[in-house]
Design a protein around this motif. Structure first.
Motif, PDB file in Angstrom:
ATOM      1  N   VAL B  26       0.841  -1.207   0.000  1.00  0.00           N
ATOM      2  CA  VAL B  26       0.000   0.000   0.000  1.00  0.00           C
ATOM      3  C   VAL B  26       0.871   1.250   0.000  1.00  0.00           C
ATOM      4  O   VAL B  26       0.651   2.197  -0.770  1.00  0.00           O
ATOM      5  N   LYS B  27       1.900   1.240   0.824  1.00  0.00           N
ATOM      6  CA  LYS B  27       2.775   2.417   0.923  1.00  0.00           C
ATOM      7  C   LYS B  27       3.488   2.705  -0.401  1.00  0.00           C
ATOM      8  O   LYS B  27       3.606   3.864  -0.802  1.00  0.00           O
ATOM      9  N   ILE B  28       3.969   1.673  -1.064  1.00  0.00           N
ATOM     10  CA  ILE B  28       4.671   1.903  -2.343  1.00  0.00           C
ATOM     11  C   ILE B  28       3.708   2.476  -3.382  1.00  0.00           C
ATOM     12  O   ILE B  28       4.031   3.439  -4.089  1.00  0.00           O
ATOM     13  N   VAL B  29       2.520   1.899  -3.463  1.00  0.00           N
ATOM     14  CA  VAL B  29       1.544   2.379  -4.457  1.00  0.00           C
ATOM     15  C   VAL B  29       1.182   3.845  -4.182  1.00  0.00           C
ATOM     16  O   VAL B  29       1.069   4.654  -5.105  1.00  0.00           O
ATOM     17  N   GLN B  30       1.046   4.174  -2.911  1.00  0.00           N
ATOM     18  CA  GLN B  30       0.678   5.559  -2.561  1.00  0.00           C
ATOM     19  C   GLN B  30       1.840   6.528  -2.795  1.00  0.00           C
ATOM     20  O   GLN B  30       1.658   7.620  -3.326  1.00  0.00           O
ATOM     21  N   ARG B  31       3.047   6.105  -2.402  1.00  0.00           N
ATOM     22  CA  ARG B  31       4.200   7.002  -2.445  1.00  0.00           C
ATOM     23  C   ARG B  31       4.699   7.217  -3.863  1.00  0.00           C
ATOM     24  O   ARG B  31       5.187   8.281  -4.212  1.00  0.00           O
ATOM     25  N   HIS B  32       4.583   6.183  -4.693  1.00  0.00           N
ATOM     26  CA  HIS B  32       5.241   6.214  -6.000  1.00  0.00           C
ATOM     27  C   HIS B  32       4.271   6.165  -7.176  1.00  0.00           C
ATOM     28  O   HIS B  32       4.601   5.590  -8.221  1.00  0.00           O
ATOM     29  N   ALA B  33       3.105   6.752  -7.031  1.00  0.00           N
ATOM     30  CA  ALA B  33       2.110   6.688  -8.102  1.00  0.00           C
ATOM     31  C   ALA B  33       2.687   7.184  -9.433  1.00  0.00           C
ATOM     32  O   ALA B  33       2.544   6.531 -10.482  1.00  0.00           O
ATOM     33  N   GLU B  34       3.389   8.308  -9.385  1.00  0.00           N
ATOM     34  CA  GLU B  34       3.905   8.901 -10.618  1.00  0.00           C
ATOM     35  C   GLU B  34       4.989   8.015 -11.238  1.00  0.00           C
ATOM     36  O   GLU B  34       4.985   7.754 -12.443  1.00  0.00           O
ATOM     37  N   MET B  35       5.899   7.558 -10.414  1.00  0.00           N
ATOM     38  CA  MET B  35       6.988   6.706 -10.898  1.00  0.00           C
ATOM     39  C   MET B  35       6.438   5.415 -11.519  1.00  0.00           C
ATOM     40  O   MET B  35       6.886   4.976 -12.586  1.00  0.00           O
ATOM     41  N   LEU B  36       5.444   4.842 -10.843  1.00  0.00           N
ATOM     42  CA  LEU B  36       4.893   3.585 -11.350  1.00  0.00           C
ATOM     43  C   LEU B  36       4.207   3.785 -12.692  1.00  0.00           C
ATOM     44  O   LEU B  36       4.326   2.939 -13.593  1.00  0.00           O
ATOM     45  N   SER B  37       3.517   4.897 -12.857  1.00  0.00           N
ATOM     46  CA  SER B  37       2.840   5.081 -14.141  1.00  0.00           C
ATOM     47  C   SER B  37       3.835   5.444 -15.241  1.00  0.00           C
ATOM     48  O   SER B  37       3.660   5.060 -16.390  1.00  0.00           O
ATOM     49  N   ALA B  38       4.931   6.146 -14.877  1.00  0.00           N
ATOM     50  CA  ALA B  38       5.971   6.412 -15.882  1.00  0.00           C
ATOM     51  C   ALA B  38       6.594   5.106 -16.359  1.00  0.00           C
ATOM     52  O   ALA B  38       6.866   4.908 -17.548  1.00  0.00           O
ATOM     53  N   ARG B  39       6.803   4.176 -15.425  1.00  0.00           N
ATOM     54  CA  ARG B  39       7.488   2.935 -15.772  1.00  0.00           C
ATOM     55  C   ARG B  39       6.590   1.914 -16.460  1.00  0.00           C
ATOM     56  O   ARG B  39       7.076   1.076 -17.216  1.00  0.00           O
ATOM     57  N   THR B  40       5.299   1.967 -16.156  1.00  0.00           N
ATOM     58  CA  THR B  40       4.426   0.940 -16.729  1.00  0.00           C
ATOM     59  C   THR B  40       3.520   1.478 -17.822  1.00  0.00           C
ATOM     60  O   THR B  40       2.858   0.708 -18.509  1.00  0.00           O
ATOM     61  N   GLY B  41       3.472   2.791 -17.954  1.00  0.00           N
ATOM     62  CA  GLY B  41       2.621   3.377 -18.987  1.00  0.00           C
ATOM     63  C   GLY B  41       1.164   3.450 -18.604  1.00  0.00           C
ATOM     64  O   GLY B  41       0.305   3.748 -19.446  1.00  0.00           O
ATOM     65  N   ARG B  42       0.854   3.205 -17.343  1.00  0.00           N
ATOM     66  CA  ARG B  42      -0.537   3.286 -16.893  1.00  0.00           C
ATOM     67  C   ARG B  42      -0.566   3.478 -15.376  1.00  0.00           C
ATOM     68  O   ARG B  42       0.372   3.084 -14.684  1.00  0.00           O
ATOM     69  N   PRO B  43      -1.630   4.051 -14.847  1.00  0.00           N
ATOM     70  CA  PRO B  43      -1.703   4.187 -13.400  1.00  0.00           C
ATOM     71  C   PRO B  43      -1.828   2.823 -12.715  1.00  0.00           C
ATOM     72  O   PRO B  43      -2.443   1.904 -13.269  1.00  0.00           O
ATOM     73  N   VAL B  44      -1.219   2.686 -11.565  1.00  0.00           N
ATOM     74  CA  VAL B  44      -1.383   1.479 -10.746  1.00  0.00           C
ATOM     75  C   VAL B  44      -2.121   1.910  -9.482  1.00  0.00           C
ATOM     76  O   VAL B  44      -1.645   2.782  -8.751  1.00  0.00           O
ATOM     77  N   GLU B  45      -3.292   1.322  -9.267  1.00  0.00           N
ATOM     78  CA  GLU B  45      -4.151   1.764  -8.167  1.00  0.00           C
ATOM     79  C   GLU B  45      -4.595   0.597  -7.301  1.00  0.00           C
ATOM     80  O   GLU B  45      -4.615  -0.545  -7.746  1.00  0.00           O
ATOM     81  N   ILE B  46      -4.978   0.930  -6.091  1.00  0.00           N
ATOM     82  CA  ILE B  46      -5.618  -0.064  -5.226  1.00  0.00           C
ATOM     83  C   ILE B  46      -7.094   0.284  -5.159  1.00  0.00           C
ATOM     84  O   ILE B  46      -7.444   1.448  -4.911  1.00  0.00           O
ATOM     85  N   THR B  47      -7.958  -0.704  -5.417  1.00  0.00           N
ATOM     86  CA  THR B  47      -9.389  -0.392  -5.318  1.00  0.00           C
ATOM     87  C   THR B  47     -10.026  -0.986  -4.066  1.00  0.00           C
ATOM     88  O   THR B  47     -10.959  -0.419  -3.523  1.00  0.00           O
ATOM     89  N   ALA B  48      -9.494  -2.136  -3.612  1.00  0.00           N
ATOM     90  CA  ALA B  48     -10.145  -2.783  -2.469  1.00  0.00           C
ATOM     91  C   ALA B  48      -9.128  -3.571  -1.670  1.00  0.00           C
ATOM     92  O   ALA B  48      -8.120  -4.033  -2.214  1.00  0.00           O
ATOM     93  N   VAL B  49      -9.392  -3.702  -0.376  1.00  0.00           N
ATOM     94  CA  VAL B  49      -8.513  -4.464   0.507  1.00  0.00           C
ATOM     95  C   VAL B  49      -9.346  -5.370   1.391  1.00  0.00           C
ATOM     96  O   VAL B  49     -10.575  -5.215   1.502  1.00  0.00           O
ATOM     97  N   SER B  50      -8.650  -6.308   1.995  1.00  0.00           N
ATOM     98  CA  SER B  50      -9.333  -7.288   2.837  1.00  0.00           C
ATOM     99  C   SER B  50      -8.383  -7.764   3.918  1.00  0.00           C
ATOM    100  O   SER B  50      -7.187  -7.948   3.669  1.00  0.00           O
ATOM    101  N   ALA B  51      -8.906  -7.909   5.122  1.00  0.00           N
ATOM    102  CA  ALA B  51      -8.112  -8.489   6.207  1.00  0.00           C
ATOM    103  C   ALA B  51      -9.080  -9.014   7.257  1.00  0.00           C
ATOM    104  O   ALA B  51     -10.279  -8.735   7.188  1.00  0.00           O
ATOM    105  N   ARG B  52      -8.535  -9.747   8.220  1.00  0.00           N
ATOM    106  CA  ARG B  52      -9.410 -10.360   9.201  1.00  0.00           C
ATOM    107  C   ARG B  52     -10.073  -9.311  10.095  1.00  0.00           C
ATOM    108  O   ARG B  52     -11.248  -9.354  10.360  1.00  0.00           O
ATOM    109  N   ASP B  53      -9.272  -8.347  10.516  1.00  0.00           N
ATOM    110  CA  ASP B  53      -9.752  -7.413  11.537  1.00  0.00           C
ATOM    111  C   ASP B  53      -9.730  -5.987  10.989  1.00  0.00           C
ATOM    112  O   ASP B  53      -8.682  -5.392  10.811  1.00  0.00           O
TER     113      ASP B  53
END
Lengths: 434, 434
Positions: B26-53
Motif C-alpha cells: 500500500v505504501k509503495i503504491v501511494q508514495r510512488h504513483a507517478e513513478m509507477l505510471s511512468a514505468r508501466t505506462g498506466r496508473p497502478v491503483e488499489i481499489t479494495a482491501v481485505s483483512a481479518r480485523d
C-alpha cells in the motif's frame, strides 16, 4: 492437459559478429533448441550470420545459415525477426546496421555498451517510434542479469544508488598486484600478455568501458537520459602497491568502483578507484568477477555477482534477451519511454564521503599537529590515523577522515606544502560507504 | 517527441492480507504513483482491501479503498484486475480466493510459498487454461528477484544446480551461536523473544519454509512439477556450538543450505545443514540476509544477495510482479506451460560430496588406525584429519573426507561402535562444494 508444443512461429535471428560471444550464442541455439522452444513456446532459430572474414575457422557449424558480408544487408533480411548485434564499436557498422534493423521492423539485441552509452537516447527514441525494442543485457556486467533486475525486478523502487565493479580486467590487475606484491606496470604487462586487455587498453584501465556501463545503469535507475560524458572517469594507473597494502592495513580494499546516485545537486556518476571495507561483498571480490550493488528505497541493498565476460556468460545474457522477445516481453529501452527520460543535472563530487589520505611526513617536531591543523582549517575531522616507523628522515602517515566533501580534501592537499613537513605528493582516495 | 503520459487504463489491485507486507505494498503504491505510471505506462491503483480485523490500527491510510471481509469477495470484484494474495497458509482462504480470482479472470500476485509448494501445479494449470498468470517473486528469498532471474534472465541456460540460504531466521541463529558462543537452545529462545520465529517455529528451524522455496526454484530450474514432498528436510536443531567451532577450525561455516540438482539418478532436493567454505559468498553470509546461487551451463555461477524478509523488501518483490503485469509481461507460472512440466524421479543422496566427521575417540593405542580402517572399508578416503588434545580419556577427532556417497558415510557410522574406540554419537555433515 495436452502435451507441450512449440506452437508459435519460429523466432528467426540474424547474428552480426562471430567472435567469442557470437559463436557462444550459436552454440546455445544449436544445443538447446528443445529447451528454448519449451520455455518460449516457439522455435528459436538462426537464419543468417555476418562477420568480416568468412574464411576464418570458427568453433561452430555455420553451414545452415545464410552468409551476409554486409551487416546492414543482414539486419534487413526478410527472414530475420531479431537483429543480434555483436560487432562492437559505437560508430560505423554497428550503429548503421542497428538503425537499419529497427527501420526494417526488426527488434534488436546488442552487447554493445559503447553504442548505448553514446547513442542510446537516439536509438531508443527510434525504436519506440517504430514499436520495436532494443535489449542489451549483455552490455553490462556480462552474465549477470542486472538490466532485467533493475528495469523489471526492482521497478517498484525509487533507486538510491547503483554501484559496481564492472571491468574484470581492472579487478584482476588490482587483485594480482595485492596477491603477488607486484607494481602496476608489471601486472599490466602480464594482463596484456594474457590477452585480458582491449586493443586500446585505456578502455579497460582508464575506466571508459566500465563508465559506459555505469551511464546505462544510471539512465534506467533514475529515469534520465544516458549521460556518459558526465561520468567522472579515473583509471587505475596511479594505484600503487603501497596504497593497496596501506589500505589493507586499515581494513579496506581498493576497487575501480562505479557509483551513480541522485543527490540534491543532481546526478553524480563516478567511475574511480575507491576504498571499500575488506569484509564487504565488494571488498571480497577477487579476480575477473563482476559485482553490481543496487540500492532501492524499499528493497534495501541487492548484490549481484557473476562472470563479467567470456563466451558462455555473455551469450547467456544475449539469450535472456532473445527468450524475452520470443515470449513477447517488450519494454521501452530504458524502462520508461525514451521521450520521458529527463536530462539530468550533472553533479560532480556532490556526495560527501570519508577519505583515505596517505602523506609522507618529515621527521620534525610537531609535524602531525601541522597536518591536523591544515585538515581542521579545511573543515575535515580525522576518524583514524596511523603513523609508520620511519626508515630515513620521513615516514608515511595514513589518515581516514570523517565524511567530508572532495572540495575540502583538495583544499587541504593544496595547503599541505605550506606546512613544510609534507614530502612528495599526498594520495587521497574516496572511501565508499556500503 | 511527445511528453510522457500514462495512457493505458489503470491496473487495479485488490489486496488480501494487511500485515507487514500488505501495508508495505500500500505504501509503495501511494508514495510512488507517478513513478509507477511512468514505468508501466498506466496508473497502478488499489481499489479494495481485505483483512481479518478491520478495526486494527494500521500504518497506512486505507480510507479510499473498498473493504471486504471475505477474500473471495475481494478476489472476484469487478473493479479488481489483479488479486494480491498476502494472507499466507496453503489451505483454506488463500487457496480458495486464488482459485476464485483466476476463475473470475484476474491475474494473481502472491507471496505464499506454502501455497505454491503444495498446490503450484494445480494452480498453474488452472491459470494457464484461463489465460491468466500467477506471479510469486515475493514467495522466494524476499526482495531478491530470483524468480525473474531464473525464469527469464537465465532462460538460455540448462541449469545445473540451484542453492540457497533462504531462511533468515536460521542464518541469524547460526551466526549468533558462533559470534556469542551460545548453544542452540539459548539462541533459539532469544530469536523467539525477538519475534523472529513463525508461530510454528518448525517452519523456520525445521527447514520447512526454506524447503518450500527450494521446491519452487527446482521446478523452474529443471522444468519439473513442484515436488515439495521429495525435499530431504533436516533442520538446524542438532547443530552444536562445538561443530560450528570445529568446522571453523577447518575453514568452513555451517549453513542451512538448500540444494537442488539434476543427477543421473533423478532430481535431488535437500534442505539440510551443510558446510561451505568460510571464504565463499555463502560462507560470508551473516545474520538474516538471504543468498541464492544459480548455476547454469553457459552463465556459470550467479550469486544474488539481499534481504529475505521485511516490509520493504517483500513489498518490493510484490511490486516487481505488479509492474510486470501492468506492462503486459505474461509467462507460464513456472517458466514453461504447466502441462509440459515433467514428474521428476526423486533422487536421494545421489550427488557425491566430501563430508565433515566429528568423532570422540577413546585414548587407546591404535584408535585412529581403527577408525581409518572402518572408513577405508566403506570406500571412504580421508582428505584431512585433525586430532585435538584430550582433557580426559577421550579426544575429539575431525575428519574431512574426499568425495563420497552418503550411503558410505552411513555404513561407516554404523560400523564405528565395533571398533571399541568411538565414544558417543558421531556427527556427519555434508560439505557442499561451491
Amino acid at each position: 492437459m495436452s502435451a507441450p508444443t512449440a506452437s508459435g512461429p519460429a523466432l528467426r535471428l540474424g547474428i552480426a559478429g562471430l567472435g567469442t560471444v557470437g559463436i557462444g550464442v550459436v552454440k546455445i541455439v544449436q544445443r538447446h533448441a528443445e529447451m528454448l522452444s519449451a520455455r518460449t513456446g516457439r522455435p528459436v532459430e538462426i537464419t543468417a550470420v555476418s562477420a568480416r572474414d568468412r574464411s576464418k575457422n570458427r568453433d561452430a557449424d555455420l553451414s545452415n545459415y545464410a552468409w551476409e558480408t554486409d551487416p546492414v544487408a543482414l539486419a534487413t533480411r526478410a527472414d530475420v525477426d531479431v537483429f543480434v548485434e555483436l560487432m562492437g564499436g559505437h560508430e560505423g557498422a554497428a550503429r548503421e546496421a542497428t538503425i537499419a534493423a529497427l527501420k526494417a521492423g526488426k527488434d534488436v539485441v546488442t552487447a554493445n555498451k559503447a553504442l548505448l552509452a553514446h547513442h542510446g537516447q537516439e536509438l531508443a527514441e527510434l525504436a519506440e517510434s517504430l514499436g520495436r525494442t532494443i535489449r542489451f543485457e549483455a552490455a553490462v556486467a556480462g552474465g549477470i542479469p542486472v538490466i532485467k533486475t533493475l528495469t523489471e525486478g526492482l521497478a517498484g523502487n525509487q533507486m538510491r544508488r547503483v554501484m559496481g565493479v564492472m571491468n574484470g580486467t581492472c579487478n584482476y590487475i588490482l587483485t594480482r598486484m595485492e596477491d603477488a606484491g607486484l607494481p602496476y606496470d608489471i601486472v599490466f604487462e602480464e594482463a596484456n600478455q594474457l590477452g585480458y586487455l582491449e586493443a586500446d587498453p585505456n578502455l579497460d584501465v582508464g575506466g571508459i568501458d566500465a563508465g559506459h556501463k555505469l551511464s546505462i545503469l544510471a539512465a534506467i535507475a533514475f529515469g534520465t537520459k544516458v549521460a556518459f560524458d558526465d561520468v567522472v572517469l579515473e583509471g587505475i594507473g596511479k594505484i600503487s602497491i603501497d596504497d593497496i597494502r596501506r589500505a589493507g592495513d586499515m581494513g579496506y580494499k581498493i576497487k575501480l568502483l562505479g557509483v551513480a546516485q541522485m543527490t540534491g545537486r543532481g546526478l553524480e556518476q563516478r567511475m574511480t578507484p575507491c576504498l571499500v571495507p575488506a569484509s564487504s561483498p565488494l571488498g571480497q571480490l577477487t579476480g575477473g568477477t563482476n559485482m553490481v550493488v543496487l540500492e532501492g528505497d524499499s528493497v534495501g541493498q541487492i548484490v549481484l555477482r557473476g562472470a563479467g565476460a567470456g563466451e558462455g556468460p555473455t551469450a547467456s545474457a544475449v539469450m535472456g534477451d532473445v527468450t524475452d522477445i520470443a515470449r513477447g516481453l517488450r519494454l521501452p529501452t530504458f524502462g520508461q519511454p525514451a521521450a520521458s527520460l529527463k536530462q539530468a543535472q550533472s553533479a560532480v563530487a556532490a556526495a560527501p564521503a570519508p577519505y583515505y589520505l596517505r602523506l609522507q611526513l618529515l621527521d620534525k617536531p610537531g609535524a602531525l599537529a601541522k597536518v591536523a591543523a591544515v585538515l581542521g582549517d579545511a573543515g575535515i575531522s580525522i576518524s583514524r590515523m596511523r603513523q609508520y616507523g620511519h626508515a630515513d628522515t620521513s615516514a608515511p602517515v595514513l589518515i581516514v577522515t570523517h565524511k567530508t566533501m572532495r572540495d575540502a580534501i583538495d583544499t587541504a592537499i593544496s595547503n599541505f606544502p605550506r606546512t613544510g613537513v609534507v614530502e612528495g605528493e599526498p594520495v587521497a582516495i574516496r572511501i565508499e560507504e556500503l
